[in-house]
Scaffold this motif. Structure first.
Motif, short mmCIF file in Angstrom:
data_model
loop_
_atom_site.label_atom_id
_atom_site.label_comp_id
_atom_site.label_asym_id
_atom_site.label_seq_id
_atom_site.Cartn_x
_atom_site.Cartn_y
_atom_site.Cartn_z
N HIS A 32 4.23 5.02 -12.71
CA HIS A 32 4.59 5.38 -11.35
C HIS A 32 5.88 4.68 -10.97
O HIS A 32 5.97 3.46 -10.96
N THR A 33 6.90 5.47 -10.63
CA THR A 33 8.20 4.91 -10.29
C THR A 33 8.30 4.43 -8.85
O THR A 33 9.20 3.68 -8.50
N GLY A 34 7.36 4.87 -8.00
CA GLY A 34 7.57 4.71 -6.57
C GLY A 34 8.57 5.76 -6.11
O GLY A 34 8.74 6.80 -6.75
N GLU A 35 9.27 5.49 -5.02
CA GLU A 35 10.22 6.45 -4.47
C GLU A 35 11.56 6.28 -5.19
O GLU A 35 12.49 5.63 -4.70
N LEU A 36 11.65 6.89 -6.36
CA LEU A 36 12.78 6.69 -7.26
C LEU A 36 14.12 7.05 -6.62
O LEU A 36 15.14 6.43 -6.94
N SER A 37 14.13 8.01 -5.73
CA SER A 37 15.39 8.45 -5.12
C SER A 37 16.10 7.32 -4.37
O SER A 37 17.32 7.40 -4.15
N PHE A 38 15.36 6.29 -3.98
CA PHE A 38 15.97 5.17 -3.24
C PHE A 38 16.45 4.04 -4.15
O PHE A 38 16.94 3.02 -3.65
N LEU A 39 16.31 4.20 -5.45
CA LEU A 39 16.68 3.12 -6.36
C LEU A 39 18.12 2.67 -6.17
O LEU A 39 18.40 1.48 -6.00
N TRP A 40 19.06 3.61 -6.19
CA TRP A 40 20.48 3.26 -6.16
C TRP A 40 20.88 2.70 -4.79
O TRP A 40 21.73 1.83 -4.70
N LYS A 41 20.24 3.19 -3.73
CA LYS A 41 20.54 2.70 -2.38
C LYS A 41 19.97 1.30 -2.17
O LYS A 41 20.63 0.42 -1.59
N ASN A 42 18.74 1.09 -2.64
CA ASN A 42 18.08 -0.19 -2.41
C ASN A 42 18.58 -1.31 -3.31
O ASN A 42 18.54 -2.48 -2.94
N ALA A 43 19.02 -0.97 -4.50
CA ALA A 43 19.34 -1.98 -5.51
C ALA A 43 20.37 -2.99 -5.03
O ALA A 43 20.27 -4.18 -5.32
N TYR A 44 21.34 -2.52 -4.26
CA TYR A 44 22.43 -3.41 -3.85
C TYR A 44 22.43 -3.69 -2.36
O TYR A 44 23.46 -3.96 -1.75
N GLY A 45 21.23 -3.63 -1.77
CA GLY A 45 21.06 -4.09 -0.40
C GLY A 45 21.43 -3.11 0.69
O GLY A 45 21.50 -3.50 1.86
N ASN A 46 21.62 -1.84 0.35
CA ASN A 46 21.99 -0.86 1.36
C ASN A 46 20.80 -0.07 1.89
O ASN A 46 20.95 0.76 2.78
N GLY A 47 19.61 -0.33 1.33
CA GLY A 47 18.41 0.38 1.75
C GLY A 47 17.48 -0.54 2.53
O GLY A 47 17.89 -1.58 3.04
N SER A 48 16.21 -0.17 2.59
CA SER A 48 15.26 -0.92 3.39
C SER A 48 14.77 -2.19 2.71
O SER A 48 14.36 -3.13 3.37
N ASN A 49 14.78 -2.21 1.37
CA ASN A 49 14.33 -3.41 0.66
C ASN A 49 14.88 -3.38 -0.76
O ASN A 49 15.17 -2.33 -1.30
N THR A 50 15.00 -4.56 -1.35
CA THR A 50 15.60 -4.66 -2.68
C THR A 50 14.61 -5.08 -3.75
O THR A 50 15.00 -5.28 -4.90
N LEU A 51 13.33 -5.19 -3.40
CA LEU A 51 12.35 -5.70 -4.35
C LEU A 51 11.66 -4.59 -5.13
O LEU A 51 11.29 -3.55 -4.58
N CYS A 52 11.44 -4.85 -6.41
CA CYS A 52 10.58 -4.02 -7.25
C CYS A 52 9.12 -4.38 -6.94
O CYS A 52 8.83 -5.46 -6.42
N GLY A 53 8.22 -3.50 -7.29
CA GLY A 53 6.80 -3.79 -7.10
C GLY A 53 6.32 -5.00 -7.88
O GLY A 53 5.29 -5.60 -7.54
N CYS A 54 7.06 -5.39 -8.90
CA CYS A 54 6.69 -6.57 -9.69
C CYS A 54 7.08 -7.85 -8.98
O CYS A 54 6.74 -8.95 -9.44
N GLY A 55 7.82 -7.73 -7.86
CA GLY A 55 8.18 -8.91 -7.08
C GLY A 55 9.59 -9.41 -7.30
O GLY A 55 10.06 -10.26 -6.55
N THR A 56 10.29 -8.92 -8.31
CA THR A 56 11.66 -9.34 -8.56
C THR A 56 12.62 -8.35 -7.91
O THR A 56 12.25 -7.24 -7.55
N HIS A 57 13.87 -8.77 -7.76
CA HIS A 57 14.87 -7.86 -7.21
C HIS A 57 15.14 -6.74 -8.23
O HIS A 57 15.10 -6.96 -9.44
N LEU A 58 15.41 -5.56 -7.71
CA LEU A 58 15.61 -4.40 -8.57
C LEU A 58 16.69 -4.65 -9.63
O LEU A 58 16.54 -4.25 -10.78
#
Length: 332
Positions: A32-58
């Motif tokens: 399960h990827t989660g909401e994959l479409s937000f990966l590129w936006k969230n990864a560098y702090g431009n989205g709602s959160n930068t954390l992976c479900g594993c607890g580390t930053h994307l």
């Protein structure tokens, strides 16, 4: 190289996609990827959160750091690559673009580039995790419409809905990185996303399943059986036992904040808090804004027994809405 199975969950937010995806994540060979479409936006702090479900930053997660490299131009910085992807998403795969995507037998240049990125992304995920089934709870109907143009995958679709009054009530609650939304706005999104989702699933009825969240929580094991049957997986591997599922670590991009929970999890049968807590005038507003879909989906009139029905046609019975929380569990 065999085609990957991609189960794309479409519909509007607060409808249970996180828990359904994480349950399927416990099936061997499924990821399960989660909401994959937000990966590129969230990864560098431009989205709602930068954390992976594993607890580390994307950007530090061993999986997503590999995925984020895909499709970058020579010499292009990771931040510039992510920004370019987000701009292309805004231009080509917003919900308003769904019909345009469906009409194109040959994708435009930008759509073709995004389809290529998705192909590389899904393949990188599969290779890194050893998965042959990817569950993407992105919920963008336009992106779901693009999947037939993504090479190397075999797409399936889950159109997931929830009573719009329960959804409006859920959006009044603040949960970590999820900010509240007005009932009028959430219902407008609910209507638009579900109409667009119908366009996609009607195009691919043999690969689609319509599911109400209320029917999932009424009969979780049977629901997961239906999803496993849709994607041609053995129902004997269903991880739900009664109302309990043991959730392990996940690598969801984003979704309900309860995605960080793990351990033995109770899938509760329902929560009617919205019936008491949502003001009558708000209920009336939501009902007016969501008509006539509420009738098609069984959210008007007296409740009827919940059930799971495969295929593109809406379920025309009602059930009690429940919250999207996971029940018990431990935070990672």
């Amino acid at each position: 190289m065999s085609a990957l199975t991609v189960l794309y969950i479409t519909g509007w937010c607060r409808s249970g996609s996180t828990i359904i995806g994480n349950v399927l994540n416990e099936v061997e060979g499924c990821f399960h990827t989660g909401e994959l479409s937000f990966l590129w936006k969230n990864a560098y702090g431009n989205g709602s959160n930068t954390l992976c479900g594993c607890g580390t930053h994307l950007v530090q997660c061993p999986l997503w750091s590999k995925v984020l490299e895909q499709g970058a131009l020579p010499g292009e910085s990771p931040e510039a690559h992510a920004l370019r992807v987000v701009r292309r998403q805004q231009d080509t795969v917003r919900t308003r673009h769904t019909w345009r995507v469906l009409r194109q037998d040959t994708p435009s240049t930008e759509l073709y580039e995004h389809a290529q990125l998705l192909a590389k992304t899904y393949r990188t995920i599969a290779d890194a995790t050893g998965s042959h089934v990817i569950v993407d709870s992105g919920k963008f109907p336009s992106e779901a419409a693009l999947l037939p143009h993504v090479s190397g995958i075999s797409p399936y679709y889950l159109h997931l809905v929830r009573d719009p009054r329960a959804v409006a009530h859920s959006w009044t609650k603040t949960k970590q990185y999820v900010v509240p939304m007005s009932a009028a706005r959430s219902t407008a999104y609910w209507f638009g996303f579900n109409v667009a989702s119908e366009l996609v699933t009607r195009r691919h009825p043999e690969r689609s399943l319509f599911l109400r969240y209320e029917d999932f929580i009424a009969s979780p094991a049977a629901t997961i059986d239906s999803l496993l049957k849709l994607i041609q997986e053995d129902r004997a591997v269903n991880p739900v036992k009664g109302r309990t599922v043991v959730l392990g670590r996940n690598h969801t991009v984003t979704g309900n904040p309860d995605r960080f929970l793990s351990g033995s999890t109770l899938l509760r049968p329902g929560d009617d808090a919205w019936r008491k807590e949502l003001a009558p005038r708000v209920k009336a507003l939501v009902s007016a804004l969501s008509w006539p879909l509420t009738g098609r989906y069984g959210y008007r009139g007296p409740p009827a027994p919940a059930q799971v029905v495969p295929g593109p046609e809406p379920v025309v019975n009602a059930g009690d809405a429940g919250r999207e929380t996971l029940g018990t569990g431990t935070r990672q």
